[in-house]
Motif scaffolding. Structure first.
Motif, PDB file in Angstrom:
ATOM      1  N   ASN A  11      -8.690 -10.583  -6.795  1.00  0.00           N
ATOM      2  CA  ASN A  11      -7.417  -9.854  -6.799  1.00  0.00           C
ATOM      3  C   ASN A  11      -7.028  -9.510  -8.234  1.00  0.00           C
ATOM      4  OD1 ASN A  11      -6.629 -12.308  -7.806  1.00  0.00           O
ATOM      5  ND2 ASN A  11      -4.884 -12.566  -6.444  1.00  0.00           N
ATOM      6  N   SER A  12      -5.896  -8.832  -8.384  1.00  0.00           N
ATOM      7  CA  SER A  12      -5.569  -8.310  -9.718  1.00  0.00           C
ATOM      8  C   SER A  12      -5.355  -9.433 -10.730  1.00  0.00           C
ATOM      9  CB  SER A  12      -4.361  -7.381  -9.659  1.00  0.00           C
ATOM     10  OG  SER A  12      -3.340  -7.944  -8.896  1.00  0.00           O
ATOM     11  N   ARG A 131       2.498  -9.407  -9.129  1.00  0.00           N
ATOM     12  CA  ARG A 131       1.741  -8.480  -9.978  1.00  0.00           C
ATOM     13  C   ARG A 131       2.356  -8.278 -11.351  1.00  0.00           C
ATOM     14  NH1 ARG A 131       0.766  -5.988  -5.062  1.00  0.00           N
ATOM     15  NH2 ARG A 131      -1.326  -6.614  -4.465  1.00  0.00           N
ATOM     16  N   LYS A 263      -1.375  -3.370   8.915  1.00  0.00           N
ATOM     17  CA  LYS A 263      -0.126  -2.830   8.370  1.00  0.00           C
ATOM     18  C   LYS A 263      -0.153  -1.300   8.349  1.00  0.00           C
ATOM     19  CE  LYS A 263       1.343  -5.493   4.821  1.00  0.00           C
ATOM     20  NZ  LYS A 263       1.450  -5.827   3.371  1.00  0.00           N
ATOM     21  N   ASN A 313       2.013   0.145  -1.780  1.00  0.00           N
ATOM     22  CA  ASN A 313       0.648  -0.253  -2.137  1.00  0.00           C
ATOM     23  C   ASN A 313      -0.155   0.843  -2.840  1.00  0.00           C
ATOM     24  OD1 ASN A 313       0.841  -2.875  -1.324  1.00  0.00           O
ATOM     25  ND2 ASN A 313      -0.015  -2.531   0.715  1.00  0.00           N
ATOM     26  N   ALA A 315      -1.048   3.566  -1.805  1.00  0.00           N
ATOM     27  CA  ALA A 315      -1.947   4.300  -0.899  1.00  0.00           C
ATOM     28  C   ALA A 315      -1.319   5.646  -0.561  1.00  0.00           C
ATOM     29  CB  ALA A 315      -2.177   3.492   0.369  1.00  0.00           C
ATOM     30  N   ASN A 350      -3.625   4.153  -5.528  1.00  0.00           N
ATOM     31  CA  ASN A 350      -4.892   3.518  -5.154  1.00  0.00           C
ATOM     32  C   ASN A 350      -5.753   4.459  -4.320  1.00  0.00           C
ATOM     33  OD1 ASN A 350      -4.873   1.002  -6.402  1.00  0.00           O
ATOM     34  ND2 ASN A 350      -3.577   0.101  -4.816  1.00  0.00           N
ATOM     35  N   ILE A 352      -6.892   7.436  -1.511  1.00  0.00           N
ATOM     36  CA  ILE A 352      -6.628   7.808  -0.114  1.00  0.00           C
ATOM     37  C   ILE A 352      -6.167   6.589   0.689  1.00  0.00           C
ATOM     38  CG2 ILE A 352      -8.150   9.818  -0.080  1.00  0.00           C
ATOM     39  CD1 ILE A 352     -10.320   8.142   1.220  1.00  0.00           C
ATOM     40  N   LEU A 354      -6.323   4.112   3.206  1.00  0.00           N
ATOM     41  CA  LEU A 354      -7.353   3.570   4.096  1.00  0.00           C
ATOM     42  C   LEU A 354      -6.771   3.066   5.413  1.00  0.00           C
ATOM     43  CD1 LEU A 354      -9.332   1.842   1.227  1.00  0.00           C
ATOM     44  CD2 LEU A 354     -10.027   3.897   2.472  1.00  0.00           C
ATOM     45  N   ASN A 355      -5.533   2.536   5.388  1.00  0.00           N
ATOM     46  CA  ASN A 355      -4.945   2.042   6.647  1.00  0.00           C
ATOM     47  C   ASN A 355      -4.618   3.192   7.588  1.00  0.00           C
ATOM     48  OD1 ASN A 355      -4.825  -0.120   4.793  1.00  0.00           O
ATOM     49  ND2 ASN A 355      -3.317  -1.145   6.082  1.00  0.00           N
ATOM     50  N   GLY A 404      -9.679   6.611  -6.496  1.00  0.00           N
ATOM     51  CA  GLY A 404      -9.215   7.982  -6.702  1.00  0.00           C
ATOM     52  C   GLY A 404      -7.901   8.062  -7.456  1.00  0.00           C
ATOM     53  N   MET A 430     -16.022   0.555  -2.084  1.00  0.00           N
ATOM     54  CA  MET A 430     -15.632   0.926  -0.719  1.00  0.00           C
ATOM     55  C   MET A 430     -16.842   1.547  -0.017  1.00  0.00           C
ATOM     56  SD  MET A 430     -13.195   0.492   1.297  1.00  0.00           S
ATOM     57  CE  MET A 430     -12.085  -0.185   0.075  1.00  0.00           C
ATOM     58  N   PHE A 550     -11.811  -3.996   4.911  1.00  0.00           N
ATOM     59  CA  PHE A 550     -10.735  -3.986   3.912  1.00  0.00           C
ATOM     60  C   PHE A 550      -9.374  -3.974   4.597  1.00  0.00           C
ATOM     61  CE2 PHE A 550      -7.762  -1.601   1.203  1.00  0.00           C
ATOM     62  CZ  PHE A 550      -7.840  -2.316   0.022  1.00  0.00           C
ATOM     63  N   LYS A 553      -8.684  -7.104   6.557  1.00  0.00           N
ATOM     64  CA  LYS A 553      -8.704  -8.279   5.677  1.00  0.00           C
ATOM     65  C   LYS A 553      -9.712  -9.330   6.135  1.00  0.00           C
ATOM     66  CE  LYS A 553      -4.284  -7.272   3.808  1.00  0.00           C
ATOM     67  NZ  LYS A 553      -4.875  -6.224   2.973  1.00  0.00           N
TER      68      LYS A 553
HETATM   69  N1  COA Z   1      -5.261   2.267   1.171  1.00  0.00           N
HETATM   70  C1  COA Z   1      -4.504   1.411   1.884  1.00  0.00           C
HETATM   71  N2  COA Z   1      -4.086   0.222   1.415  1.00  0.00           N
HETATM   72  C2  COA Z   1      -4.470  -0.107   0.180  1.00  0.00           C
HETATM   73  C3  COA Z   1      -5.263   0.738  -0.626  1.00  0.00           C
HETATM   74  C4  COA Z   1      -5.660   1.980  -0.084  1.00  0.00           C
HETATM   75  N3  COA Z   1      -6.376   2.856  -0.785  1.00  0.00           N
HETATM   76  N4  COA Z   1      -5.502   0.123  -1.805  1.00  0.00           N
HETATM   77  C5  COA Z   1      -4.853  -1.057  -1.766  1.00  0.00           C
HETATM   78  N5  COA Z   1      -4.247  -1.204  -0.553  1.00  0.00           N
HETATM   79  C6  COA Z   1      -3.439  -2.343  -0.103  1.00  0.00           C
HETATM   80  C7  COA Z   1      -4.247  -3.612   0.158  1.00  0.00           C
HETATM   81  O1  COA Z   1      -4.770  -3.632   1.451  1.00  0.00           O
HETATM   82  C8  COA Z   1      -3.189  -4.673  -0.041  1.00  0.00           C
HETATM   83  O2  COA Z   1      -2.422  -4.719   1.144  1.00  0.00           O
HETATM   84  P1  COA Z   1      -1.418  -5.921   1.521  1.00  0.00           P
HETATM   85  O3  COA Z   1      -0.054  -5.441   1.154  1.00  0.00           O
HETATM   86  O4  COA Z   1      -1.549  -6.073   2.981  1.00  0.00           O
HETATM   87  O5  COA Z   1      -1.849  -7.123   0.748  1.00  0.00           O
HETATM   88  C9  COA Z   1      -2.336  -4.081  -1.146  1.00  0.00           C
HETATM   89  O6  COA Z   1      -2.585  -2.681  -1.156  1.00  0.00           O
HETATM   90  C10 COA Z   1      -2.665  -4.596  -2.500  1.00  0.00           C
HETATM   91  O7  COA Z   1      -4.064  -4.506  -2.681  1.00  0.00           O
HETATM   92  P2  COA Z   1      -4.892  -5.624  -3.401  1.00  0.00           P
HETATM   93  O8  COA Z   1      -6.329  -5.328  -3.144  1.00  0.00           O
HETATM   94  O9  COA Z   1      -4.346  -6.955  -3.055  1.00  0.00           O
HETATM   95  O10 COA Z   1      -4.461  -5.269  -4.890  1.00  0.00           O
HETATM   96  P3  COA Z   1      -5.189  -5.577  -6.213  1.00  0.00           P
HETATM   97  O11 COA Z   1      -4.264  -5.077  -7.272  1.00  0.00           O
HETATM   98  O12 COA Z   1      -5.610  -6.987  -6.257  1.00  0.00           O
HETATM   99  O13 COA Z   1      -6.545  -4.663  -6.176  1.00  0.00           O
HETATM  100  C11 COA Z   1      -7.711  -2.519  -5.916  1.00  0.00           C
HETATM  101  C12 COA Z   1      -6.457  -3.282  -6.395  1.00  0.00           C
HETATM  102  C13 COA Z   1      -7.462  -1.033  -6.201  1.00  0.00           C
HETATM  103  C14 COA Z   1      -8.946  -2.987  -6.669  1.00  0.00           C
HETATM  104  C15 COA Z   1      -7.971  -2.753  -4.414  1.00  0.00           C
HETATM  105  O14 COA Z   1      -6.737  -2.683  -3.720  1.00  0.00           O
HETATM  106  C16 COA Z   1      -8.899  -1.732  -3.799  1.00  0.00           C
HETATM  107  O15 COA Z   1     -10.105  -1.842  -3.928  1.00  0.00           O
HETATM  108  N6  COA Z   1      -8.322  -0.737  -3.083  1.00  0.00           N
HETATM  109  C17 COA Z   1      -9.082   0.297  -2.414  1.00  0.00           C
HETATM  110  C18 COA Z   1      -9.302   1.483  -3.325  1.00  0.00           C
HETATM  111  C19 COA Z   1     -10.145   2.513  -2.621  1.00  0.00           C
HETATM  112  O16 COA Z   1     -11.290   2.293  -2.324  1.00  0.00           O
HETATM  113  N7  COA Z   1      -9.513   3.657  -2.296  1.00  0.00           N
HETATM  114  C20 COA Z   1     -10.182   4.642  -1.521  1.00  0.00           C
HETATM  115  C21 COA Z   1     -11.075   5.551  -2.286  1.00  0.00           C
HETATM  116  S1  COA Z   1     -10.151   6.725  -3.215  1.00  0.00           S
END
Ligand code: COA
Length: 575
Positions: A11-12, A131, A263, A313, A315, A350, A352, A354-355, A404, A430, A550, A553
């Motif tokens: 995590n961060s 954070r 979520k 988040n 997203a 963060n 696109i 993903l959820n 992205g 990813m 992802f 979880k």
């Molecule tokens: N879409 C949806 N939800 C996302 C997201 C995304 N692109 N990126 C992060 N989140 C959510 C996580 O699921 C987590 O949800 P929670 O509130 O249920 O805990 C929350 O945001 C925080 O993410 P977390 O991974 O705990 O934060 P971090 O600061 O430790 O790590 C990243 C940050 C960016 C390394 C990590 O979140 C990640 O790999 N995200 C995906 C990025 C990605 O692949 N995007 C798509 C391609 S553009």
């Protein structure tokens, strides 16, 4: 020293500590705390001088702490113990909180104290406190503890002998402790309860008569909805959120998790039901008067336009990208010659959503189609930014950015980050996603071809300072949130008032025209989208599998090789 980070996830906080310790010259490797035997194996392979546990969900096995000093980061003040430290602190409205670095022993959080740090506790979501304040305090305390250990001769004080110990043992917070009494609880109480459970586990409640966990609450100052509404009633909707009456006001609820699901924005998880509520939209993009919930807001001062986008988040769904693009296009019609894109408090972006993409699999939609729509909407937004020729654009990262989101920031002329922010400018984690957002244009021109390939291949997080050194961003500003905002406003106003602004804009247009003549942006986009089409629709399902895990979880079953360096073939403990 060789320092092993033993952690539940990368995590961060783990990313930040790893980067900081590496900066201090230590050799770092990482192992996820999956099972005692895995942790034991990592210790045997890496032979660490010290073990640091930034984020654990279970106790370190005796076989390890008996023979190695293990420093555990506990997000609580000295003397506080238990698994819901921050939850209790936020819910009971503590004025000050802290982080303690303890040595692991048989009893959880009860070992001797190596270092600690405190901070004023903001009224904010737990994940936001984690954070910002926790991350800052943990970095300070871990650095101090590691220095003390490295210097030798330091004897950590047993908890019972710590003068500053004022915390106590508190149990796991249960849903019964979190329950909202909508008839009696005032807005402030409702906010504290939801904040204490946000991002995890949320408050168990129900909406539209259906059980769910609720997250992402914001207060509303105006009296909206039917005059005869009673506390607990749902009053209205706006974008992702619904408005619910409390005993003395109302709160917007932006996200929910329905039982067995993941979520999602509230108005998506309860799409049909929410649609029946009256919509209370905000007109235009200007920052609204009074306290309300507004995800995109524009302000102006001293010739500078400031565009905030507070997406939960970080997203960004297809709809959010399209709305933000419309806001950006409108901001470009304003007279301000410098445009600052501030993102949100906790995340800049963060990438696109993903959820929301995964949600397509719940109905009869197609996650591949939704991924395609989302990346195209994101690209349209990035293009709008790259093609802003009459303004200097600045992306200012008060919060983290990933995938992205990092390249969307890089689409601005300048990128400034708050000290303490973590960036993950790569996509491969990813499911080997190729990525788009014009990164194949934006990245090599900043850092060079070889460095661009290394950033994508190595998949390592960058601190704000590291990102400046690698030339990915332009400046690392103050770590304090308020100081950062003030510095951003001052620097942007200086650019707006500078006598060379016209020349600077002219040079920017010329450079873009030259680049376009060499290779059009449309060609970069086509090439990237060819790869993305294969990621979304091709034979290899890796991206869909990775996204599924992802979003839901899933627990990790191994530590990725690029983190667990001790598992590299050929890695040997230096003599
Ligand atoms: N879409 C949806 N939800 C996302 C997201 C995304 N692109 N990126 C992060 N989140 C959510 C996580 O699921 C987590 O949800 P929670 O509130 O249920 O805990 C929350 O945001 C925080 O993410 P977390 O991974 O705990 O934060 P971090 O600061 O430790 O790590 C990243 C940050 C960016 C390394 C990590 O979140 C990640 O790999 N995200 C995906 C990025 C990605 O692949 N995007 C798509 C391609 S553009």
């Amino acid at each position: 020293m060789r320092i092993l980070l033993l952690t539940h996830a990368f995590n961060s906080l783990t990313q930040r500590l790893g980067a900081e310790l590496q900066r201090l010259g230590h050799e770092i490797s990482i192992e996820f705390d999956i099972a005692d035997s895995v942790a034991e194996e990592a210790v045997a392979l890496f032979r660490p001088d010290l073990i640091v546990a930034p984020y654990l969900r279970r106790a370190i096995p005796e076989s390890i702490w008996k023979h190695h000093v293990c420093l555990v980061v506990h997000p609580g003040i000295v003397g506080d113990r238990g698994p819901s430290a921050l939850d209790w602190a936020i819910q009971s409205g503590e004025a000050e909180w802290g982080v303690t670095v303890l040595q692991a022993e048989a009893e959880m959080d009860a070992g001797p104290v190596w270092a600690s740090a405190t901070f004023p506790l903001r009224e904010a979501k737990k994940a936001s406190i984690y954070r910002h304040e926790v991350m800052q305090a943990a970095t300070q305390a871990v650095r101090q503890a590691v220095e003390r250990f490295a210097a030798g001769g330091y004897t950590p004080a047993p908890l019972s002998a710590c003068k500053e110990a004022r915390g106590s043992v508190r149990p796991l917070m249960h849903q019964a402790d979190r329950a909202i009494d909508w008839q009696r609880d005032e807005t402030a109480t409702v906010l504290r309860k939801i904040n204490a459970a946000d991002g995890f586990p949320g408050v168990a409640d129900s909406l539209f008569g259906t059980a769910c966990h609720i997250f992402d609450a914001s207060p509303e100052a105006a009296l909206l909805g039917a005059p005869d509404a009673r506390p607990g009633d749902l009053l209205a909707r706006r974008q992702t959120a619904v408005l619910r009456k409390t005993s003395d006001g109302a709160v917007w609820i932006g996200h929910v998790k329905r039982t067995g699901d993941f979520k999602l924005p509230t108005t998506l998880a309860f799409a049909g039901e929410s649609a029946a509520l009256p919509e209370i939209a905000l007109e235009g993009w200007w920052r609204a008067e009074g306290q309300t919930w507004q995800d995109i807001a524009y302000e102006e001062s001293e010739g500078v336009g400031f565009l905030h986008f507070e997406f939960y988040n970080g997203a960004m769904s297809t709809t959010q990208c399209r709305r933000l693009r419309a806001a950006l296009a409108w901001a470009k019609t304003r007279p301000a010659r410098v445009l600052v894109l501030l993102g949100g408090t906790d995340f800049w972006s963060n990438g696109i959503h993903l959820n929301v993409i995964e949600a397509a699999s719940l109905g009869d939609g197609s996650p591949a189609d939704e991924s395609w729509n989302n990346i195209n909407a994101m690209n349209d937004l990035a293009l709008e930014l790259i093609e802003t020729d009459g303004r200097i654009t600045v992306a200012t990262l008060a919060g983290n950015a990933g995938a992205g989101g990092c390249f969307l920031a890089r689409a601005a002329d300048l990128v400034w980050a708050r000290d303490g922010v973590m960036l993950n400018p790569h996509y491969k984690n990813m499911g080997n996603l190729f990525g788009s957002e014009y990164w194949t244009y934006l990245l090599p021109r900043r850092v060079g071809d070889e460095a661009a390939r290394a950033i994508m291949r190595n998949r390592q997080p960058l601190t704000a300072q590291g990102a400046v050194e690698s030339r990915f961003i332009d400046a690392c500003l103050a770590g304090d949130q308020d100081a950062f905002r003030i510095d951003v406003a001052r620097r942007a106003a200086e650019i707006a008032a500078a006598p060379d602004l016209v020349d600077r804009l002219e040079a920017k247009r010329a450079c873009r025209a030259q680049d376009e003549a060499k290779k059009p942006l449309a060609a970069y986009r086509d090439e990237e989208l060819n790869h993305m089409r294969r990621n979304f629709y091709g034979f290899d399902p890796s991206y869909h599998v990775a996204r599924h895990h992802f979003v839901r979880k899933s627990l990790a079953s191994w530590t990725p090789r690029h983190l667990a360096r001790h598992r590299d073939l050929g890695w040997k403990v230096p003599e």
